[in-house]
Enzyme design. Structure first.
Site, PDB file in Angstrom:
ATOM      1  N   HIS A   3      52.277  16.737   8.628  1.00  0.00           N
ATOM      2  CA  HIS A   3      52.045  16.050   9.974  1.00  0.00           C
ATOM      3  C   HIS A   3      52.425  14.709  10.149  1.00  0.00           C
ATOM      4  CE1 HIS A   3      49.740  20.028  10.698  1.00  0.00           C
ATOM      5  NE2 HIS A   3      48.865  19.698   9.809  1.00  0.00           N
ATOM      6  N   ASP A  55      44.240   6.762  10.508  1.00  0.00           N
ATOM      7  CA  ASP A  55      42.894   7.050   9.900  1.00  0.00           C
ATOM      8  C   ASP A  55      43.128   7.919   8.402  1.00  0.00           C
ATOM      9  OD1 ASP A  55      44.407   9.326  10.707  1.00  0.00           O
ATOM     10  OD2 ASP A  55      42.276  10.356  11.204  1.00  0.00           O
TER      11      ASP A  55
END
EC number: 3.2.2.3
Length: 336
Positions: free
Chosen positions: A260, A29
């Site tokens: 992340h 995403d």
């Protein structure tokens, strides 16, 4: 069930712990940190990137597809297919979109031309099923967003979990605070039903939670160094990170950016830089703790049945070699 600590060591201490042409699909995403991970993947010659599949999360699914197409072109791999995924969670409804973290366009509001080519005619779930069927036991999937597409692939083909080689997931907050609320991490919160389907599917899964990824960041000094170096994509990444860094300061008091998605990518190519514990993981799908990931570590023999019994354990990243991962990430991001 043996749920003790394990170190997944591929036997190589330097470089990528991979054979030549390891097949990879990135479900994504993008997203600033997704963009870092994707560009790192394209700079890893041991990887054969079969395609990107897109999902909502940091941006809408439509914007994720545009960004994925752009990143393939920027990386110099315009022919890598991009298959668009679901625009909403499994149960329907309005998807959670974190453009306040990544900018309206998902790329830190850096102005870029539109992609020159179009998305695949296949849906993400169709693409995933077809590639795993074509290369049984060979395809690794790196999942960087909500797990909707993987859940749909599992629902389309009951043998998907047994045919995929490995799924490496960024998601969850294991025995730590979430980043959406005290209970939940964003990717799992974005589609908790899908996450529970994937975690209980029986596939070979490694999950890297934010209890791991928040141990690693690029500091302001690192970002300055990145912007001034001669890396192939370093200027673009540095420009994207300005928006991302400002959000970290406002949200977490962190002067820098968490890594992340890059850290989760490292778990694909350098699993030896982490230790893991095995256990069954379930996801809360209702109530105030929706999206919470809870792991049965196998420390107790339960007297009766419970929602964790009968499912296959997965590998949960437990510790990380912070210095080793940071060194790897910075080398990739600054690679000429």
């Amino acid at each position: 069930m043996d749920c003790g600590m394990e170190n997944c060591n591929g036997g190589i201490s330097n470089g990528d712990v991979l054979g030549k042409h390891e097949k990879l699909i990135i479900d994504t995403d993008p997203g600033i940190d997704d963009s870092m991970a994707i560009l790192m993947a394209f700079q890893t010659p041991e990887l054969e990137i079969l395609g990107l599949t897109t999902v909502f999360g940091n941006v809408s699914t439509q914007d994720a597809t545009r960004n994925a197409l752009l990143l393939c072109e920027i990386a110099g791999f315009p022919d890598v297919p991009v298959a668009e995924g679901s625009s909403e969670p499994l149960k329907g409804g309005i998807p959670r979109v974190a453009d306040f973290v990544h900018g309206k366009n998902g790329l830190g509001d850096v102005s870029l031309p539109p992609p020159s080519r179009k998305k695949s005619e296949k849906s993400a779930a169709e693409f995933l099923d077809e590639k795993v069927e074509e290369y049984p036991g060979e395809v690794t999937i790196l999942a960087l967003g909500p797990l909707t597409n993987l859940a749909l692939a599992i629902k389309r083909d009951s043998s998907f979990a047994s045919k995929v080689k490995k799924i490496v997931i960024l998601g969850g907050a294991f025995f730590s605070l979430g980043n959406v609320n005290p209970a939940a991490e964003a990717n799992i919160y974005g589609d908790p039903e899908a996450a529970d389907v994937v975690f209980t599917s029986g596939a070979d899964i490694t999950v890297v939670g934010i209890n791991i990824t928040t141990q690693l960041k690029l500091s302001d000094d690192d970002l300055l160094e990145l912007g001034n170096c001669k890396g192939k994509h370093s200027k673009l990444i540095s420009d994207m990170c300005k928006f991302y860094r400002d959000w970290h300061v406002k949200s977490d008091g962190v002067y820098g950016v968490y890594l992340h998605d890059p850290v989760s990518f490292v778990a694909v190519v350098r699993p030896d830089l982490f230790t893991y514990k095995k256990g069954v993981v379930r996801v809360e799908t209702q109530g105030i703790c929706v999206g919470h990931t809870l792991m049965d570590q196998g420390l107790k023999r339960w007297n009766g049945s419970n929602p964790w019994v009968g499912y296959s354990p997965i590998s949960v990243a437990w510790t990380v070699d912070v210095e080793g991962v940071l060194e790897y990430v910075k080398a990739k991001l600054m690679k000429p």
